[in-house]
Design a protein around this motif. Structure first.
Motif, PDB file in Angstrom:
ATOM      1  N   GLY A 110      24.046  35.692 -35.129  1.00 35.90           N
ATOM      2  CA  GLY A 110      23.692  37.080 -34.867  1.00 35.90           C
ATOM      3  C   GLY A 110      24.807  37.971 -34.354  1.00 35.90           C
ATOM      4  O   GLY A 110      25.876  37.523 -33.970  1.00 35.90           O
ATOM      5  N   ASP A 111      24.498  39.267 -34.376  1.00 35.81           N
ATOM      6  CA  ASP A 111      25.484  40.320 -34.090  1.00 35.81           C
ATOM      7  C   ASP A 111      26.692  40.183 -35.024  1.00 35.81           C
ATOM      8  O   ASP A 111      27.841  40.117 -34.589  1.00 35.81           O
ATOM      9  N   LEU A 112      26.394  40.168 -36.304  1.00 30.84           N
ATOM     10  CA  LEU A 112      27.460  40.171 -37.305  1.00 30.84           C
ATOM     11  C   LEU A 112      28.098  41.557 -37.376  1.00 30.84           C
ATOM     12  O   LEU A 112      29.247  41.691 -37.776  1.00 30.84           O
TER      13      LEU A 112
ATOM     14  N   SER B  22      29.395  33.127 -33.468  1.00 29.41           N
ATOM     15  CA  SER B  22      28.443  34.081 -32.897  1.00 29.41           C
ATOM     16  C   SER B  22      29.114  35.409 -32.574  1.00 29.41           C
ATOM     17  O   SER B  22      30.312  35.454 -32.263  1.00 29.41           O
ATOM     18  N   ASP B  23      28.324  36.476 -32.669  1.00 26.17           N
ATOM     19  CA  ASP B  23      28.750  37.787 -32.178  1.00 26.17           C
ATOM     20  C   ASP B  23      30.102  38.201 -32.766  1.00 26.17           C
ATOM     21  O   ASP B  23      31.092  38.388 -32.062  1.00 26.17           O
ATOM     22  N   LEU B  24      30.074  38.364 -34.094  1.00 27.82           N
ATOM     23  CA  LEU B  24      31.285  38.731 -34.843  1.00 27.82           C
ATOM     24  C   LEU B  24      31.606  40.213 -34.670  1.00 27.82           C
ATOM     25  O   LEU B  24      32.762  40.590 -34.629  1.00 27.82           O
ATOM     26  N   HIS B  25      30.553  41.047 -34.684  1.00 32.08           N
ATOM     27  CA  HIS B  25      30.693  42.509 -34.525  1.00 32.08           C
ATOM     28  C   HIS B  25      31.724  43.087 -35.502  1.00 32.08           C
ATOM     29  O   HIS B  25      32.692  43.742 -35.095  1.00 32.08           O
ATOM     30  N   LEU B  26      31.449  42.837 -36.785  1.00 30.89           N
ATOM     31  CA  LEU B  26      32.343  43.330 -37.842  1.00 30.89           C
ATOM     32  C   LEU B  26      31.899  44.710 -38.320  1.00 30.89           C
ATOM     33  O   LEU B  26      30.734  45.092 -38.198  1.00 30.89           O
TER      34      LEU B  26
ATOM     35  N   LEU C  86      18.894  30.626 -31.912  1.00 35.71           N
ATOM     36  CA  LEU C  86      18.504  32.045 -31.994  1.00 35.71           C
ATOM     37  C   LEU C  86      19.533  32.901 -31.281  1.00 35.71           C
ATOM     38  O   LEU C  86      20.354  32.387 -30.510  1.00 35.71           O
ATOM     39  N   HIS C  87      19.487  34.207 -31.552  1.00 34.10           N
ATOM     40  CA  HIS C  87      20.548  35.069 -31.028  1.00 34.10           C
ATOM     41  C   HIS C  87      20.537  35.157 -29.504  1.00 34.10           C
ATOM     42  O   HIS C  87      21.586  35.072 -28.864  1.00 34.10           O
ATOM     43  N   LYS C  88      19.357  35.346 -28.926  1.00 30.62           N
ATOM     44  CA  LYS C  88      19.302  35.574 -27.476  1.00 30.62           C
ATOM     45  C   LYS C  88      18.867  34.308 -26.743  1.00 30.62           C
ATOM     46  O   LYS C  88      18.026  33.547 -27.242  1.00 30.62           O
TER      47      LYS C  88
ATOM     48  N   GLY D  54      23.455  32.931 -28.737  1.00 32.55           N
ATOM     49  CA  GLY D  54      24.638  33.780 -28.584  1.00 32.55           C
ATOM     50  C   GLY D  54      24.309  34.952 -27.671  1.00 32.55           C
ATOM     51  O   GLY D  54      23.711  34.785 -26.619  1.00 32.55           O
ATOM     52  N   HIS D  55      24.738  36.153 -28.074  1.00 35.53           N
ATOM     53  CA  HIS D  55      24.352  37.430 -27.460  1.00 35.53           C
ATOM     54  C   HIS D  55      25.083  37.782 -26.175  1.00 35.53           C
ATOM     55  O   HIS D  55      25.469  38.932 -25.979  1.00 35.53           O
ATOM     56  N   LEU D  56      25.263  36.820 -25.267  1.00 35.60           N
ATOM     57  CA  LEU D  56      25.855  37.160 -23.967  1.00 35.60           C
ATOM     58  C   LEU D  56      27.374  37.053 -23.973  1.00 35.60           C
ATOM     59  O   LEU D  56      28.012  37.386 -22.972  1.00 35.60           O
ATOM     60  N   HIS D  57      27.960  36.604 -25.095  1.00 36.67           N
ATOM     61  CA  HIS D  57      29.418  36.523 -25.195  1.00 36.67           C
ATOM     62  C   HIS D  57      29.977  35.690 -24.043  1.00 36.67           C
ATOM     63  O   HIS D  57      30.978  36.052 -23.411  1.00 36.67           O
ATOM     64  N   ALA D  58      29.288  34.593 -23.758  1.00 43.29           N
ATOM     65  CA  ALA D  58      29.664  33.742 -22.627  1.00 43.29           C
ATOM     66  C   ALA D  58      29.293  32.297 -22.945  1.00 43.29           C
ATOM     67  O   ALA D  58      28.324  32.042 -23.668  1.00 43.29           O
TER      68      ALA D  58
HETATM   69 FE   LIG Z   1      27.041  40.556 -29.371  1.00 37.03          FE
END
Ligand SMILES: [Fe+2]
Ligand SMILES: [Fe+2]
Length: 291
Positions: free
Chosen positions: A42-44, A8-12, A155-157, A197-201
């Motif tokens: 999500g948040d690729l 999750s949340d790769l942010h590439l 889902l992402h959130k 994902g989404h919250l990075h926690a």
């Molecule tokens: Fe994210």
């Protein structure tokens, strides 16, 4: 064993490579895990809503993963549902089309072990786009077709932070109105688990009979103010029995980036505003994809 790896949340980004090394480490861990599939929640991207190049880069990055890969979008890929944390990046038709072109679909249904997994495009929930209605009908159809299998929604959130009664719009979770429409369908349909994902926690708890699993991020630590534990990492979930069993993947050398430090404590509002710092050339996706 019916194991799924969740990233999750790769942010590439091809221009901002802060998190590329963490992604490489996670890819190795995912490939070693020999899972039935890898689900990317999500948040690729960093600036996916406004960058064809970034979306393409993320899609090619996923080609490093072996086996079946299923990706669903986040706010940094197709934009946020309104009001959103960035009014300049609200989900719309062209942004959804860009995602579909790169990844083929924004949702999935997958039977694994004893379970049915249903992946949604969270960014549609509350968007008022025609795809929102269409997705709800699609989801209901696939929940109804589970034929007694426990269902896990992916889902992402998260649906909410602490409780389903939260009544203030927030970019941190699904908003109150779409949540109120969704929850009765989940309860009626035997949904036992929600994975987000989404919250990075990290967080793993049961609320009103549904287990809510928050996934750690691959990129940077989230805020401690949301109740979970800010975390970098990746999880494997075994769906072979009635209770899903969660384990952490080993990610030796992964860095728990601090977003405030990266953005120089307010000097930059968004990562996309920062001076370019691409991934090292020898580690580029093109090179790796050619292996
Ligand atoms: Fe994210
Ligand atoms: Fe997000």
């Amino acid at each position: 064993m019916s194991k799924i790896v969740f990233l999750s949340d790769l942010h590439l980004s091809p221009t901002h490579g802060f998190f590329w090394d963490n992604f490489r480490i996670a890819c190795d861990a995912a490939n070693d895990a020999m899972a039935e599939a890898v689900i990317v929640t999500g948040d690729l991207c960093i600036n996916g809503p406004d960058s064809d190049e970034e979306m393409d880069f993320a899609a090619r990055a996923l080609s490093r993963l072996r086996g079946q890969v299923l990706a669903i979008p986040g706010n940094h890929d197709v934009g946020d549902e309104p009001p959103g944390q960035d009014p300049a990046q609200i989900v719309d038709g062209p942004r959804l089309a860009r995602w579909d072109e790169a990844f083929g679909a924004d949702r999935f249904a997958l039977d694994v072990g004893a379970w049915r997994l249903i992946g949604l495009n969270a960014q549609l929930l509350g968007s008022s786009l025609p795809q929102e209605v269409e997705q709800m009908a699609w989801m209901t159809q696939h929940i109804d077709g589970a034929e007694g299998r426990p269902v896990a929604l992916v889902l992402h959130k998260p649906l909410f932070i602490e409780t389903a009664a939260e009544d203030q719009p927030t970019a941190s979770s699904i908003n109150p109105a779409p949540r109120a429409a969704l929850l009765p369908l989940l309860e009626a349909g035997g949904v036992k688990m929600v994975i987000s994902g989404h919250l990075h926690a990290s967080r793993d708890r049961v609320v009103d009979g549904i287990r809510h699993l928050w996934l750690p991020a691959l990129a940077f630590l989230g805020s401690a103010s949301h109740g979970g534990t800010p975390a970098i990492g990746a999880l494997a979930v075994d769906f072979s029995g009635p209770e899903a069993v969660v384990t952490e993947l080993p990610m030796p050398g992964a860095v728990a980036h601090d977003l405030a430090v990266l953005k120089e404590h307010g000097r930059y509002k968004f990562l996309r505003d920062m001076p370019p710092c691409p991934p090292p050339a020898e580690q580029t996706v093109l090179d790796d994809a050619a292996e």
